[in-house]
Scaffold this motif. Structure first.
Motif, short mmCIF file in Angstrom:
data_model
loop_
_atom_site.label_atom_id
_atom_site.label_comp_id
_atom_site.label_asym_id
_atom_site.label_seq_id
_atom_site.Cartn_x
_atom_site.Cartn_y
_atom_site.Cartn_z
N MET A 96 0.83 -1.22 0.00
CA MET A 96 0.00 0.00 0.00
C MET A 96 0.86 1.26 0.00
O MET A 96 0.60 2.21 -0.75
N PHE A 97 1.88 1.25 0.82
CA PHE A 97 2.79 2.40 0.90
C PHE A 97 3.46 2.65 -0.44
O PHE A 97 3.54 3.80 -0.91
N GLU A 98 3.93 1.60 -1.07
CA GLU A 98 4.59 1.76 -2.36
C GLU A 98 3.61 2.21 -3.44
O GLU A 98 3.96 2.99 -4.33
N GLY A 99 2.36 1.73 -3.36
CA GLY A 99 1.35 2.17 -4.33
C GLY A 99 1.06 3.65 -4.20
O GLY A 99 0.96 4.38 -5.20
N GLY A 100 0.93 4.13 -2.95
CA GLY A 100 0.72 5.55 -2.74
C GLY A 100 1.90 6.38 -3.20
O GLY A 100 1.73 7.47 -3.78
N SER A 101 3.12 5.87 -2.97
CA SER A 101 4.32 6.58 -3.43
C SER A 101 4.36 6.68 -4.94
O SER A 101 4.77 7.71 -5.50
N THR A 102 3.96 5.60 -5.60
CA THR A 102 3.93 5.60 -7.07
C THR A 102 2.96 6.66 -7.60
O THR A 102 3.26 7.39 -8.56
N LEU A 103 1.78 6.73 -6.97
CA LEU A 103 0.80 7.73 -7.38
C LEU A 103 1.35 9.14 -7.17
O LEU A 103 1.17 10.02 -8.02
N CYS A 104 2.03 9.37 -6.06
CA CYS A 104 2.62 10.70 -5.81
C CYS A 104 3.64 11.05 -6.88
O CYS A 104 3.65 12.18 -7.40
N GLY A 105 4.50 10.11 -7.21
CA GLY A 105 5.53 10.38 -8.21
C GLY A 105 4.96 10.65 -9.60
O GLY A 105 5.51 11.46 -10.35
N ALA A 106 3.86 9.98 -9.92
CA ALA A 106 3.28 10.11 -11.26
C ALA A 106 2.09 11.06 -11.29
O ALA A 106 1.40 11.15 -12.31
N ALA A 107 1.84 11.78 -10.20
CA ALA A 107 0.63 12.59 -10.07
C ALA A 107 0.50 13.60 -11.21
O ALA A 107 1.43 14.36 -11.48
N PRO A 108 -0.68 13.64 -11.87
CA PRO A 108 -0.90 14.62 -12.94
C PRO A 108 -1.40 15.97 -12.43
O PRO A 108 -1.40 16.95 -13.18
N ASN A 109 -1.84 16.02 -11.18
CA ASN A 109 -2.35 17.27 -10.61
C ASN A 109 -2.23 17.22 -9.09
O ASN A 109 -1.86 16.20 -8.51
N MET A 110 -2.57 18.33 -8.44
CA MET A 110 -2.41 18.43 -6.99
C MET A 110 -3.34 17.47 -6.25
O MET A 110 -2.96 16.88 -5.23
N ASN A 111 -4.55 17.28 -6.76
CA ASN A 111 -5.48 16.36 -6.09
C ASN A 111 -4.94 14.94 -6.05
O ASN A 111 -5.04 14.25 -5.03
N ALA A 112 -4.35 14.49 -7.16
CA ALA A 112 -3.77 13.15 -7.20
C ALA A 112 -2.59 13.03 -6.23
O ALA A 112 -2.41 12.00 -5.57
N LEU A 113 -1.81 14.09 -6.15
CA LEU A 113 -0.67 14.08 -5.23
C LEU A 113 -1.14 13.97 -3.78
O LEU A 113 -0.57 13.22 -2.98
N ILE A 114 -2.21 14.69 -3.45
CA ILE A 114 -2.74 14.64 -2.08
C ILE A 114 -3.31 13.26 -1.78
O ILE A 114 -3.07 12.68 -0.71
N ILE A 115 -4.05 12.69 -2.72
CA ILE A 115 -4.60 11.34 -2.53
C ILE A 115 -3.48 10.32 -2.33
O ILE A 115 -3.55 9.43 -1.47
N GLY A 116 -2.42 10.47 -3.13
CA GLY A 116 -1.28 9.57 -2.98
C GLY A 116 -0.62 9.69 -1.62
O GLY A 116 -0.22 8.69 -1.01
N ARG A 117 -0.55 10.92 -1.11
CA ARG A 117 0.03 11.12 0.22
C ARG A 117 -0.80 10.45 1.30
O ARG A 117 -0.26 9.81 2.21
N VAL A 118 -2.11 10.59 1.23
CA VAL A 118 -2.98 9.96 2.24
C VAL A 118 -2.89 8.45 2.13
O VAL A 118 -2.79 7.73 3.15
N TRP A 119 -2.92 7.92 0.92
CA TRP A 119 -2.84 6.48 0.68
C TRP A 119 -1.50 5.93 1.21
O TRP A 119 -1.46 4.91 1.91
N ALA A 120 -0.42 6.60 0.88
CA ALA A 120 0.89 6.17 1.37
C ALA A 120 0.96 6.24 2.89
O ALA A 120 1.59 5.40 3.55
N GLY A 121 0.31 7.25 3.48
CA GLY A 121 0.30 7.37 4.93
C GLY A 121 -0.39 6.21 5.60
O GLY A 121 0.06 5.71 6.65
#
Length: 571
Positions: free
Chosen positions: A138-163
């Motif tokens: 789960m942590f790695e999946g959230g990190s992947t989303l953060c790295g590939a985020a196309p916008n700020m909302n995706a980056l925030i979701i990735g941060r919460v998921w990784a958390g």
């Protein structure tokens, strides 16, 4: 001659006073049970296991590999707690949406605290190895989303998921160490865990700033997690053994026992709290209907959570999410509060020391983060002192006294003695005091809590303490971010009065982004802007001062007991 545990005050705990009187503990709770080397599981039938004897079913080389692998996840969890501290400006330049900036720092600990109690229960119910591995994924999946985020909302979701994944990952480390170490050696292993986590927390801004200033871009601050995970995959899957805390209970029954209502209410509680302080004063006026409605929702959820946990609604006292019976233990409650103070003393400086240097001296992300090195070194020094001497001395309250004094003194100096003209050497000196205070009590509660509960409640005790630490991080960062954004905005707006800068320009300036504010004003106005920003940063240290006072109060109320048992020969 048999080996037995002495009960005298000079070599053992001076029993547990009010905890035992209430039936909360009995003496076997202080003994770490032995591991069955054939089954790789706890053998709780041996109540007189020697607390000095290692209890793990692994050879030395396998245990070394496991330690390196699990400590690496503790490091990554700490790293991601703070890695956005010096990439926020770069993210704003990439995506805009400066009004959502606060969510980058808060999102990760929010995901952690919203799930930490439920994951803690899962570790006491399901196979520890596989809960740990799923959490890493789960942590790695959230990190992947953060790295590939196309916008700020995706980056925030990735941060919460990784958390959320990171919380399970870190809880897994603590549970694995508690299961596989004796009572005597556990403080040192916990100290190393706290050290690697703390090192990750403190190096987060350095590593994040390095990537943000390089051609790799800030995205590699998240992709780096994937690289480290790949190195240790064989250890997680093929070396680490399984441990079933409830081997005789069917999977279906285990799923039924989870407090799902508590899970939902706990997550809603922290999300609504963060929304109040993140949106209030920035996107929403404090007196607006949306802000008031969110406060009401938070209050309703809080009351509902307390009622459902107190009366075990839709669950049982044994399986409710929050271990309410722990509140009858003076020691556990005081350690819960004290580690909250310690976490505040650690995380506010980690975010706001680099921020000061970034604004006042125009440092790059990497340069500002390097300014944390004095703080880093003394956090590490304090954690090592704690791990080395806590099990030898046995008394845990003095560590909170030293921590409280240092946090109170350091926070007071950062609040009252720092302005735009303060010499760097003075700030380094203040940060050293803060670092010692934050490090010297960092792991104490993680060693005390498992020793104060029966063996089958160890995972609950770790989750209880971790919830305190993560909750404090969320609350501290939310409050200080709100103070900085609101006070800073007011101060900068006043300094720029009559210059017709937009609200967006001021918000971007507070984010550290390349803003028109800093490129088009006179040196005199710039000086006033800097003074306003430094004042806003300094106000955040009021919370650190409060944390120091709370730590001292907790230490004064703790029992003067010697916790860790020693073994002696007996007939």
């Amino acid at each position: 001659m048999a080996t037995e545990l002495t009960r005298s005050t000079s070599t053992s705990v001076t029993n547990l006073g009010d905890d035992k009187e209430k039936g909360y503990l009995d003496s076997p709770a202080l003994v770490t049970p032995a591991l069955d080397p054939e089954k790789g599981s706890l053998n709780t039938s041996d109540p007189e296991a020697d607390p000095n004897t290692p209890v793990r079913p692994y050879g030395k080389f396998k245990w070394f590999l496991i330690c390196i692998a699990v400590y690496s996840t503790a490091f990554l969890y700490g790293l991601d707690n703070t890695i956005v501290a010096d990439i926020q400006a770069s993210a704003v330049e990439t995506f805009g949406s400066v009004e959502k900036l606060g969510w980058l720092g808060i999102g990760f600990p929010l995901g952690s605290i919203a799930t930490i109690l439920s994951i803690g229960k899962a570790y006491g119910t399901f196979d520890v190895k596989w809960i740990y591995i799923v959490s890493i994924i789960m942590f790695e999946g959230g990190s992947t989303l953060c790295g590939a985020a196309p916008n700020m909302n995706a980056l925030i979701i990735g941060r919460v998921w990784a958390g959320a994944g990171g919380a399970g990952m870190y809880l897994g480390v603590l549970n694995l160490l508690a299961i596989n170490t004796s009572l005597r050696e556990r403080p040192m292993y916990m100290a190393i865990c706290g050290l690697t986590w703390g090192l990750g927390c403190i190096l987060g801004p350095v590593i994040g700033g390095s990537f943000a200033d390089s051609s790799a871009t800030w995205r590699w601050a998240f992709y780096i997690n994937l690289v480290l995970f790949a190195i240790f995959i064989p250890v997680y899957f093929f070396v680490l053994g399984s441990y079933q805390p409830q081997p005789n209970v069917a999977l279906k029954e285990k799923i039924k026992t989870m407090d799902w209502l508590g899970v939902i209410l706990n997550a809603g509680l922290y999300i609504s709290f963060v929304m109040i302080f993140t949106f209030g004063g920035t996107l929403w006026a404090w007196g607006s209907g949306r802000t008031i409605a969110t406060i009401v929702i938070f209050a309703v959820i809080l009351i509902a959570f307390c009622i459902t946990q107190a009366y075990s609604i839709c669950t049982t006292p044994e399986w409710r999410l929050f271990p309410g019976d722990f509140l009858r233990s003076r020691t556990l409650v005081l350690n819960y509060v004290a580690i909250s103070a310690q976490a505040t003393g650690l995380f506010v400086p980690v975010y706001y020391i680099p921020l000061y240097f970034s604004f006042v001296h125009g440092d790059t992300g990497l340069e500002a983060a390097v300014r944390l090195l004095p703080f880093i070194c003394f956090v590490i020094f304090g954690a090592l002192l704690n791990g080395q001497f806590l099990p030898k001395w046995g008394y845990y309250w003095p560590w909170y006294v030293v921590s409280g004094v240092c946090i109170l003194l350091g926070g007071s100096l950062m609040y009252a003695a720092v302005d735009v003209n303060t010499p760097n050497a003075h700030i380094y000196g203040f940060s050293i005091i803060l670092g010692l205070g934050a490090g010297i009590s960092q792991n104490t509660a993680y060693s005390v809590a498992p020793a104060k509960v029966p063996p089958h409640r160890v995972s609950d005790s770790i989750g209880f303490i971790n919830a305190a630490q993560l909750g404090a991080i969320v609350i501290a960062l939310t409050i200080t971010s709100t103070v900085f954004q609101n006070v800073g905005f007011s101060n900068v707006q006043q300094a720029l009065e009559g210059l017709y800068f937009s609200e967006g320009d001021i918000r971007a300036a507070l984010a550290g982004a390349k803003s028109e504010v800093f490129t088009s004003i006179s040196p005199e106005v710039r000086e006033k802007v800097m003074e306003g920003i430094v004042e806003a940063i300094g106000n955040g240290y009021i919370l650190v001062i409060v944390a120091g006072v709370i730590s001292l109060i907790c230490a004064a109320l703790m029992k003067r007991e010697k916790l860790f048992m020693e073994a002696s020969a007996g007939g």
